[in-house]
Design a protein around this motif. Structure first.
Motif, PDB file in Angstrom:
ATOM      1  N   HIS A 202      -7.628  -5.204  -1.572  1.00 20.26           N
ATOM      2  CA  HIS A 202      -6.278  -4.743  -2.239  1.00 20.26           C
ATOM      3  C   HIS A 202      -5.910  -5.948  -3.222  1.00 20.26           C
ATOM      4  CE1 HIS A 202      -5.117  -7.681   1.160  1.00 20.26           C
ATOM      5  NE2 HIS A 202      -4.543  -7.963   0.100  1.00 20.26           N
ATOM      6  N   GLU A 203      -6.625  -6.847  -3.438  1.00 19.73           N
ATOM      7  CA  GLU A 203      -6.233  -7.729  -4.433  1.00 19.73           C
ATOM      8  C   GLU A 203      -6.571  -7.388  -5.931  1.00 19.73           C
ATOM      9  OE1 GLU A 203      -7.328 -11.893  -2.718  1.00 19.73           O
ATOM     10  OE2 GLU A 203      -6.932 -10.830  -0.975  1.00 19.73           O
ATOM     11  N   PRO A 204      -5.812  -8.319  -6.988  1.00 22.39           N
ATOM     12  CA  PRO A 204      -6.665  -8.053  -8.366  1.00 22.39           C
ATOM     13  C   PRO A 204      -7.744  -8.503  -8.345  1.00 22.39           C
ATOM     14  CG  PRO A 204      -4.315  -9.318  -8.124  1.00 22.39           C
ATOM     15  CD  PRO A 204      -4.697  -9.042  -6.748  1.00 22.39           C
ATOM     16  N   GLY A 205      -8.580  -8.112  -9.657  1.00 20.21           N
ATOM     17  CA  GLY A 205     -10.094  -8.584  -9.618  1.00 20.21           C
ATOM     18  C   GLY A 205     -10.938  -7.618  -9.222  1.00 20.21           C
TER      19      GLY A 205
END
Lengths: 491, 491
Positions: free
Chosen positions: B340-343
């Motif tokens: 769920h994180e950026p990147g």
């Protein structure tokens, strides 16, 4: 029965080799893992961005440079400058070593790529022994970096050293490119390879990488391909601020509904990718290839048990390996911007980004696939008649790599394996994306081969990483045998 | 033109009222917001679980108890014990106030529910003025809690006080139940209501809640329904540990593929829920109801602009309101366990939990819907023939609430609104789930009414919360008028 130690182990095998009279390198030296012990003791962790670990990598590169100089090689330790990290920290990049030994225009030049940085390791993560003390238990040499990649680098040095110790002519010109940032994405390696294309690499004939594992515990392997990867983000946006489902639920095209519908249209439940045209450029399966899969040593039951998966999509060894290596696969990784925590939240996320990637195989083309994916998702989205905005982006595209297994160095390596191990290798690929082979292939435009030494259970990147003493010693011999074979064939 | 201040504002309106001769309460007092200023100054934040804020709530409840005693009411400040928080912290729960004034068996007994805790507020979040200092700008009284819910509680007290100040008989028996934990989920309120069912609540005839807003800036409203909510988790599991998509992509039933397919089958792109039978128990639309929707004061263009949504699923005011209030809606909130994180991360999540909820409307039944949802998802999943494990759980079920708008107190309130504001109210519902009305209805089994005072733009829970001076003063009058009307009709 415990394998015999050191010199003796080497000499025993030497006799066998001599009996076969395939080549004449005896093995009196270099066969104890003393250097490996010294190298494993250095915590050259490139993942944790701390000055202390960087210093350790620098130390590691220094020791390796000395070792190569001791071998008689001319060593350049190239300063690669500094690296700015996302947190603003500025860390020095460890030097890349370029080394060469021999410059006989009548001999082929073989360049070995390896790395001396390692993954993090802590005793408390579940190591049975201190990860930075090489310990032998039942013929297994445990320690961080033992198999990935300090052991193989030393095996290559051992092979060169064996010829020298016996005053035998090294049948090839040797080059080394050794880095210290592989686990962190080979920072600045591409740049150097490009820069040195017409100098250091100009006379290189063959590039050998030994940074993978066999697929078996016992049977050696040659690796002739790796999958590429193309990574997509699918953004569906209604507005900036999230909604409350009590206040807005029922009257919106909710971005999550759009997104799960888009993501759900990518692949069916048998793993087949639904994007039209995506399989068009996948190499057809040849008879020769089919036969190679049949001979591969994979214990399917053991593989399944180790993976803790109840049932795979395919039942046979051949189908499973083909779908890991020579067919594309699509994986959905997650969603950014939606509710991801434990518990219950009645939010309508207003802007969500789905993420998926496709492992590419020969001869899929990145820009063709990019166009196919975008068109397909845009079509599906437009059928929904949603008032939200769609944005599909390709954020990463790495080519697949495939070698010609009829190249001289592949034939030479197969012969060397047959000599040292007495069997034909498994001809395998790696389903992961390892850009390095393709990078060398594209920039230097020479044959690249992956010649792994480690066994499937070596546990690179996990706790209790090891290399078998057997693999380390026979691997050193394998490299020497390879020098002889490739020299013979090249002339 | 600025409204006239204090006493004068009250007296002016009084004259109008007297002319109509509908009832005889003059408005000489209680019409300045001095008490509101004092109450807003207390940072009775129940969301941030800190001892300091709890002390503020205790202080708030004490001041309110005094105010009620000053009114002549008998006040019980009930100790509700302690609350253990997930982090192990133990915090005292603020007392709930039970107050009563008058015990004439010939009069009806009207019980007012309100709360004195507030949402967090900080100047730096975007407030134009200090959130805990009541400031009047252009007839708007800005301050945290001004409209939610300190203002309406004081308006009720003002109404009672007006009768007393003029030595007029209060036409109803008055009860209060005032809590300090509403924003944090009304901790321990249910327990007290159940406990007091046959004592404090035994002679209550009508329950009034004034904790919502009008749907208009100008036109008053009566609220006769709230949606319920049923929250589901959909877990798809392959194994505990995540996979790497290079190593396993292509041979797995990937949990994310299963999950997006399940979530994608819940609702179509027009917002229609696809679960068979789910609409079976939804109340049919009557002619009377249809007409009520037509008269509601909603400026669709303004509503759309304020919401920053490009296009809703429906074009007319009536359809939009019906889909917010009287039809169920399904929202997908997110996924736990995926990336769920950026990147970019090439993970194959091995265990993922999708979360969605359905806003329930009369006369949907929680356990019927639960069965329909589970059966539907299990059917879809079994068609996929996946080797993963599916678990569907209902984690929360709150009933919808609907009142009979022909109940005496609804008719009385409509008359009071007509008297004070000169118009018929919008008969509206709230699309959110507010368990309190249904709780009172179910436990006490008396008519519950929501009689809001605040305007649609009051910004409860956001920055720059306010109540219009006009709404505060006319609202106080409205309550007094309501006492008179309900007494008249009850006898």
């Amino acid at each position: 029965e415990k394998p015999k130690e050191g010199r003796l182990a080497g000499l025993t095998t030497l006799k066998t080799l001599n009996k076969k009279q395939r080549f004449a390198v005896p093995w009196p030296i270099c066969m104890t893992p003393e250097s490996l012990k010294e190298w494993v003791a250095i915590e050259s962790d490139s993942i944790q961005p701390l000055p202390h670990f960087r210093q350790e990598i620098f130390k590691m590169m220094d020791i390796a440079a000395d070792k190569l100089r001791h071998l008689g090689a001319a060593v350049d330790s190239i300063d690669m400058g500094h690296q700015e990290l996302p947190d603003g920290q500025n860390l020095p990049i460890p030097p890349i070593l370029l080394a060469e030994l021999g410059n006989d225009p009548k001999k082929p030049t073989v360049c070995f790529y390896g790395h001396l940085d390692v993954q993090p390791a802590k005793k408390e993560d579940g190591w049975h022994t201190d990860p930075f003390t090489l310990v032998e238990v039942d013929g297994k040499l445990y320690g961080r970096g033992a198999t990935d990649n300090k052991g193989p680098v030393l095996a290559w040095i051992n092979a060169v050293g064996a010829f020298q110790a016996l005053n035998q002519d090294i049948p090839v010109n040797i080059k080394f490119i050794i880095e210290g940032m592989e686990e962190a994405g080979s920072v600045s390696l591409d740049e150097l390879v490009k820069r040195e294309k017409d100098r250091f690499f100009s006379n290189v004939d063959y590039i050998v990488i030994s940074d993978n594992l066999w697929i078996s515990k016992k049977k050696p392997a040659l690796i002739y391909g790796t999958r590429g990867n193309i990574y997509f983000t699918v953004e569906v946006k209604c507005r900036d601020q999230d909604f409350h489902s009590g206040t807005f639920g029922g009257i919106l095209n909710e971005p999550m509904a759009d997104l799960v519908s888009l993501l759900g249209s990518l692949v069916d439940s048998s793993g087949h990718i639904l994007i039209p045209g995506i399989y068009d450029n996948v190499a057809p399966l040849s008879e020769e290839e089919k036969k190679m899969y049949e001979t591969i040593d994979l214990n399917l039951e053991e593989y399944q048990n180790n993976s803790q998966v109840e049932r795979f999509l395919f039942d046979t060894k051949e189908e499973i390996l083909m779908h890991l290596w020579r067919y594309p696969s699509l994986s959905i990784h997650g969603i950014e911007g939606a509710f991801h925590e434990p518990g219950a939240k009645t939010v309508i996320p207003a802007q969500v980004i789905g993420k998926f990637s496709i492992r590419l195989v020969p001869y899929m083309n990145i820009s063709v696939v990019e166009t196919q994916v975008k068109k397909y998702l845009e079509d599906i989205f437009s059928q929904r008649n949603s008032s939200n905005k769609l944005k599909v982006n390709m954020t990463l595209g790495v080519h697949p790599w495939i070698a010609n297994i009829h190249d001289i160095q592949y034939i030479a390596a197969r012969r060397a394996i047959k000599t040292v191990f007495g069997v034909d290798p498994d001809m395998i690929r790696d389903g992961s994306t390892i850009p390095i082979a393709k990078t060398f292939q594209d920039i230097i435009q020479k044959s690249v081969m992956m010649l792994p030494l480690g066994a499937v259970d070596d546990g690179e990147h996990s706790q209790n990483e090891k290399i078998n003493r057997y693999n380390y010693i026979e691997g050193s011999k394998l490299f020497a045998a390879f020098f002889l074979e490739v020299a013979k064939m090249h002339s």
